[in-house]
Design a protein around this motif. Structure first.
Motif, mmCIF file in Angstrom:
data_model
loop_
_atom_site.group_PDB
_atom_site.id
_atom_site.type_symbol
_atom_site.label_atom_id
_atom_site.label_comp_id
_atom_site.label_asym_id
_atom_site.label_seq_id
_atom_site.Cartn_x
_atom_site.Cartn_y
_atom_site.Cartn_z
ATOM 1 N N GLU A 95 0.866 -1.186 0.000
ATOM 2 C CA GLU A 95 0.000 0.000 0.000
ATOM 3 C C GLU A 95 0.900 1.233 0.000
ATOM 4 N N HIS B 40 2.812 0.131 3.453
ATOM 5 C CA HIS B 40 2.553 -1.091 4.204
ATOM 6 C C HIS B 40 2.847 -2.291 3.327
ATOM 7 N N GLU C 107 1.479 -7.714 7.951
ATOM 8 C CA GLU C 107 1.580 -6.369 7.409
ATOM 9 C C GLU C 107 2.764 -5.675 8.100
HETATM 10 MG MG MG Z 1 -2.850 -1.362 5.647
#
Ligand code: MG
Ligand code: ADP
Length: 695
Positions: A191, A318, A445
């Motif tokens: 991300e 991320h 993550e």
């Molecule tokens: Mg995230």
């Protein structure tokens, strides 16, 4: 527009290859890709011609080897397809041109790997990534190596680390009786956060133009406290940008999926659909490049710096990471049978052990001058590595750890290979947004990577450290007489030894810093402190064990990282000095001159208004601030001179961190005080309010 039709229209992907290549060549290429074997020269020339014809049809005129040197960006060198035959122009692209290119390695960072007399490096085609067309140029993804064969890029070690984790994960799967799987891939969805600001504002800020971040700027009266930007309605101008961005990315085969506003004003995020980690890395590099280009078209500028504005959230990336088999099984997803769950728990504990044992490597994989402004800033995870598993999963692990002895009314005894886990995926509403490394149901993550930096480094580390743990597990379990009992013992032992890394609480709180210290976790606060860990003997041994880096490569990369840290801050310091001398100081003097005239005029008036003491106070305050600023600028100049005498790169990096950065921070403090006290028309550049509330 029809998404499905435009998707990957500029990519020489499997579908196109199948169509354009003779069946024999296509199959051969596929085998090469899947097995990582050497490509036959005659095959390469057939592929090259097909690629060229396809590219010409699409309007391309040039080709380039597209590679990822050890900067944050990608590099290309364009050649046209033009050739001469019997005095006539023809188009040509040979197998040799496809597979190998010469590049002057001296133009790219190489640490100690290159001496000036050996400047040659070469690029070689990486058939694992598809070629694509960008700017009328056929881009061929390549690896970049020195003449001696050492990797000079970010792609080669990533591919090597993917091999390492594949090898070790397959050993584990075999132990569970899984013989169908022939390949395990690390998957990544990155991300990407970014800021979009008006180009006219940007051009007026030398700091943004030269360093990507603001070196000055007083705190906004309205920041993000109302939390009215996150997931808010996207403004039309930004919406138009996002639409075009998506289209451009889709054409390049990038699975751009989600676009939304982020926490800070003018901050946004793009999330793609995950894919194998090397492709995800290529795509993230392309995404950043296309973001910048598309923004220009809308008279906007895309800021990818980790901390463009002080006191406003910074931008990260991320890195969602998991392991997938070629039979499409996610190895970090709990299954439905006890055996599947035992396997899941083993992979999960492998990650736990890896993260705990290699906190230093994970930390340094995200270390940069830019990211230092973000980590630990009460908005991003701190510089301490810990893992979030959620209470439910942690309970299960603790039950396994305690084995039969833990039996009581509330908690059932968990035995791997016998019990089935409670329903999964876990409740995702209870996500911990403050954790640097969070388990989110079927993937981890990693939230520490900075927005500007290639995700290659973080994934090289993740793949390598988990491969190493899996290797140790396989070594033990392959010898086991009773597999299930050995498995239980192993997992319980790992949990006992490494559960200190699990923390489900608030990572932003100061009590966590103390608690982490008690647990003996590393807290490497700045990049200059973290980077030297790279070349610890145990780390070199780890990388050599898995053939990801050799000693020379580790040493040169350590040097490059430190060198880039120093250079970044050096540019910032010089920019700051220039802005003070040429902009802020003269502007402030104009204000003072006008103020002095006003004070004099007031005094000249015969009215009984006293000595205008507030006016005088302001005059004095600003005068003192400018004097202090000038004095500190002189000090900073001296420090920069002193720095030139330091030859050891590690000492130099510490000097930049301890002395240069603190001097810069003081100058900023003084100038920000000036900014809020002088008239708007005097201040020589757009302020935070101008920049962040204009788009
Ligand atoms: Mg995230
Ligand atoms: P959110 O974190 O906002 O809930 P998602 O859970 O959908 O969003 O995923 C965030 C990112 O993680 C996306 O880029 C997604 O593609 C990626 N992702 C999802 N599954 C995996 C996986 N198995 N491996 C790697 N990345 C994944």
């Amino acid at each position: 527009m029809n998404i499905v039709e435009v998707f990957a229209e500029n990519v020489f992907n499997d579908k196109v290859m199948k169509e354009k290549l003779p069946a024999l060549v296509y199959n051969q290429l596929k085998i090469t890709r899947e097995q990582g074997s050497e490509l036959d020269a005659s095959i390469a020339s057939v592929v090259a011609t097909a690629m060229k014809d396809w590219a010409l049809e699409k309007g391309a005129t040039h080709f380039t080897h597209w590679f990822q040197p050890m900067t944050s960006i990608t590099a290309e060198k364009h050649d046209s397809f033009l050739s001469k035959l019997d005095g006539k122009a023809i188009s040509e692209f040979s197998g040799k041109e496809l597979t190998r290119g010469e590049a002057d390695a001296s133009s790219f960072p190489s640490g100690s790997l290159r001496t000036t007399f050996e400047a040659r490096g070469y690029t070689s085609w990486d058939p694992n990534s598809y070629a694509f067309i960008k700017d009328e140029t056929l881009c061929i993804p390549t690896a970049f190596c020195s003449y001696g064969g050492e990797a000079l890029d970010k792609k080669t070690p990533l591919l090597r680390s993917m091999e390492a984790i594949n090898t070790q994960a397959l050993r584990i799967l075999k132990l569970f009786g899984n013989t169908e799987v022939t390949r395990v891939l690390s998957t990544v969805g990155a991300e990407q956060e970014y800021f979009l600001i008006d180009k006219d504002m940007y051009s007026k800020r030398k700091d943004l133009v030269l360093t990507g971040r603001t070196l000055f700027g007083a705190k906004l009266p309205k920041g993000q406290e109302l939390e009215d930007h996150y997931f808010g309605t996207i403004r039309p101008r930004v919406k138009a940008f996002m639409k075009e961005l998506d289209e451009e990315l889709w054409k390049l085969g990038v699975y751009a999926k989600t676009e939304h506003n982020e926490v800070a004003p003018c901050q946004h995020e793009l999330a793609p659909i995950y894919t194998r980690s090397n492709v995800a890395t290529d795509h993230n590099q392309l995404t950043m490049e296309i973001m910048k280009k598309v923004a220009e078209k809308h008279n906007l500028v895309c800021l990818l710096h980790e901390k463009p504005f002080a006191n406003i959230n910074g931008s990260g990336k991320h890195n969602n990471w998991s392991l997938a088999t070629n039979t499409r099984v996610n190895l970090l997803e709990a299954g439905s049978s006890p055996a599947e769950n035992a396997q899941f728990i083993l992979f999960l504990t492998a990650v736990i052990k890896a993260v705990d044992e290699h906190q230093d490597l994970l930390r340094l994989s995200v270390a940069s001058a830019g990211n230092d402004h973000r980590l630990g800033g009460h908005e991003a995870p701190p510089a301490i590595i810990s893992m979030f598993l959620g209470d439910e999963l942690e309970d299960i692990l603790l039950a396994i750890e305690k084995g039969e002895k833990a039996q009581n009314k509330q908690r059932k005894v968990m035995k791997l290979g016998v019990n089935t886990l409670p329903a999964f995926p876990m409740d995702t509403t209870d996500r911990n947004r403050t954790s640097p490394f969070a388990f989110t149901g079927n993937k981890f993550e990693f939230r520490m990577p900075g927005s500007n930096y290639s995700i290659s480094g973080a994934n090289v580390i993740l793949n390598t450290i988990v491969a190493d743990t899996l290797m140790q597990f396989a070594d033990t379990l392959e010898k086991a007489k009773d597999f299930n009992s050995e498995l239980n013992t192993l997992v319980a032992k790992v949990i006992t030894e490494h559960k200190r890394i699990i923390f489900n609480g608030n990572n932003y709180s100061s009590s966590w810093v103390e608690e982490a210290e008690k647990r003996g976790l590393l807290n490497l606060k700045s990049a200059d402190e973290a980077i030297p860990y790279f070349k610890l003997e145990e780390n070199i041994a780890l990388f050599e064990r898995h053939k990801v880096f050799n000693r020379k490569e580790v040493e040169s990369r350590t040097e490059i990282l430190l060198d880039s840290y120093v250079k970044t801050i050096n540019i910032e310091a010089l920019t700051m000095i220039e802005m003070v001398k040429r902009e802020i100081y003269p502007a402030t003097n104009l204000f003072l001159l006008d103020l002095s005239k006003t004070i004099k005029a007031k005094k000249d008036l015969t009215l009984d208004i006293g000595l205008a003491s507030e006016d005088l106070e302001l005059f004095e305050h600003i005068s003192k601030l400018t004097q202090k600023t000038l004095l500190e600028v002189k000090n900073l100049e001296k420090l920069l001179d002193d720095a030139k005498k330091i030859t050891d790169i590690e000492t130099l990096a510490h000097f930049y961190h301890n002395s240069i950065l603190s001097s810069m921070s003081y100058i900023r403090h003084l100038c920000d005080e000036i900014e809020v006290n002088i008239g708007k028309n005097y201040y020589p550049m757009p302020t935070y309010t101008d920049i962040l509330f204009s788009v």
